[in-house]
Design a protein around this motif. Structure first.
Motif, short mmCIF file in Angstrom:
data_model
loop_
_atom_site.label_atom_id
_atom_site.label_comp_id
_atom_site.label_asym_id
_atom_site.label_seq_id
_atom_site.Cartn_x
_atom_site.Cartn_y
_atom_site.Cartn_z
N GLN A 5 0.64 -1.20 -0.01
CA GLN A 5 -0.15 0.01 -0.06
C GLN A 5 0.85 1.14 0.01
N LEU A 6 0.75 2.15 -0.91
CA LEU A 6 1.44 3.50 -1.04
C LEU A 6 1.14 4.28 0.19
N ASP A 7 2.27 4.75 0.73
CA ASP A 7 2.09 5.85 1.76
C ASP A 7 2.05 6.95 1.25
N GLN A 8 1.04 7.65 0.61
CA GLN A 8 1.00 8.74 -0.13
C GLN A 8 1.69 10.13 0.77
N ASP A 9 1.68 10.07 2.08
CA ASP A 9 2.23 11.19 2.92
C ASP A 9 3.48 11.38 3.03
N HIS A 10 4.27 10.08 2.57
CA HIS A 10 5.59 9.98 2.50
C HIS A 10 6.03 9.43 1.19
N SER A 11 5.61 9.91 0.24
CA SER A 11 5.60 9.70 -1.42
C SER A 11 5.62 10.96 -2.17
N SER A 12 6.51 10.79 -3.24
CA SER A 12 6.30 12.19 -4.18
C SER A 12 6.73 11.90 -5.48
N ILE A 13 5.96 12.33 -6.57
CA ILE A 13 6.52 12.63 -8.07
C ILE A 13 6.86 13.86 -8.32
N THR A 14 8.04 14.17 -8.74
CA THR A 14 8.36 15.56 -9.10
C THR A 14 9.26 15.70 -10.43
N PHE A 15 9.10 16.82 -10.97
CA PHE A 15 9.64 16.79 -12.37
C PHE A 15 10.28 18.29 -12.77
N THR A 16 11.17 18.22 -13.53
CA THR A 16 11.74 19.51 -13.96
C THR A 16 12.02 19.68 -15.45
N VAL A 17 11.72 20.73 -16.02
CA VAL A 17 11.65 21.18 -17.28
C VAL A 17 12.50 22.44 -17.71
N LYS A 18 13.15 22.55 -18.59
CA LYS A 18 14.06 23.70 -18.96
C LYS A 18 13.16 24.94 -19.49
N MET A 20 13.05 28.63 -21.00
CA MET A 20 13.68 29.74 -21.77
C MET A 20 15.23 29.14 -21.76
N MET A 21 15.70 28.20 -21.96
CA MET A 21 16.88 27.71 -22.01
C MET A 21 17.89 28.21 -21.03
N ILE A 22 17.34 28.73 -19.94
CA ILE A 22 18.34 29.22 -18.97
C ILE A 22 18.04 28.97 -17.60
N SER A 23 16.88 28.14 -17.32
CA SER A 23 16.68 27.95 -15.87
C SER A 23 15.69 26.68 -15.93
N LYS A 24 15.06 26.28 -14.83
CA LYS A 24 14.27 25.04 -14.81
C LYS A 24 13.19 25.48 -14.07
N VAL A 25 11.93 24.82 -14.43
CA VAL A 25 10.75 24.86 -13.76
C VAL A 25 10.42 23.58 -13.30
N LYS A 26 10.09 23.77 -11.83
CA LYS A 26 9.90 22.36 -11.08
C LYS A 26 8.37 21.99 -10.71
N GLY A 27 7.92 21.11 -10.76
CA GLY A 27 6.74 20.77 -10.45
C GLY A 27 6.49 19.30 -9.83
N GLU A 28 5.19 18.90 -9.22
CA GLU A 28 4.84 17.66 -8.84
C GLU A 28 3.27 17.31 -9.28
N PHE A 29 3.09 15.97 -8.99
CA PHE A 29 1.72 15.83 -9.14
C PHE A 29 1.22 15.26 -7.72
N ARG A 30 0.34 15.80 -7.19
CA ARG A 30 -0.03 15.68 -5.73
C ARG A 30 -0.72 14.63 -5.32
N ASP A 31 -1.02 13.72 -6.60
CA ASP A 31 -1.95 12.43 -6.39
C ASP A 31 -1.63 11.61 -7.29
N PHE A 32 -1.53 10.23 -6.96
CA PHE A 32 -1.22 9.11 -7.69
C PHE A 32 -1.22 7.81 -6.99
N THR A 33 -1.43 6.68 -7.55
CA THR A 33 -1.68 5.49 -7.20
C THR A 33 -0.73 4.46 -7.77
#
Length: 174
Positions: A5-18, A20-33
């Protein structure tokens, strides 16, 4: 075979995408199974299906999140979920594996392989056995019809092609 059973409170899915060719944007998905069975210390016979509701995307910008959910990107109205169906695990040195499976984003399914590291298992203060994993990967967004972009006046594009992601997962043995 153990189920988890996934422990959602202690798990995460994060990502980064370049950006403007100069920095990165970070994000996450707040729900997943995760629907997982196998043995944490020996993943080679494990099975797993991951489902991520795209509407839970969070990049800390409501305008950007709305754009990402639109038909320009994920088209969440028509394609509400990202799925990954594991087809195999291959053990490497120590606690390192490669996981291969079918990743579906929008209307495209492609076979993708990512790195997995088994972080270990232990018993929590309430007597539950838990196991931890880290998954690292990278995909090209255009491979999944996520092609929206803007050319920059100085050259390059607004949104990079590579999407790097990391999963930190904690499971309770059922």
């Amino acid at each position: 075979m153990t189920t988890y059973q996934l422990d959602q409170d202690h798990s995460s899915i994060t990502f980064t995408v370049k950006h403007m060719m100069i920095s990165k944007v970070k994000g996450e998905f707040r729900d997943f199974t995760f629907d997982v069975s196998g043995e944490a210390h020996d993943l080679e016979n494990a099975s797993a299906v991951v489902t991520i509701p795209v509407a839970t995307i969070d990049t800390r910008s409501n305008d950007r999140d709305t754009h990402l959910k639109s038909a320009d990107f994920f088209d969440v109205e028509q394609y509400p979920n990202i799925t990954y169906r594991v087809t195999s695990f291959k053990k490497h040195a120590g606690d390192e594996y490669e996981v291969t499976g079918d990743l579906t984003i929008k209307d495209v399914t492609r076979t993708e392989t990512f790195k997995v590291e088994y972080e270990g298992s232990g018993v929590d203060p309430w007597g539950n056995t838990r196991s931890g994993f880290e998954v690292d990967g990278k995909i090209k967004r255009e491979d999944y019809n996520l092609t929206w972009n803007v050319a920059l006046e100085a050259g390059g594009v607004l949104v990079g092609s590579d999407v790097k992601f990391q999963l930190h997962l904690e499971f309770i043995h059922a």
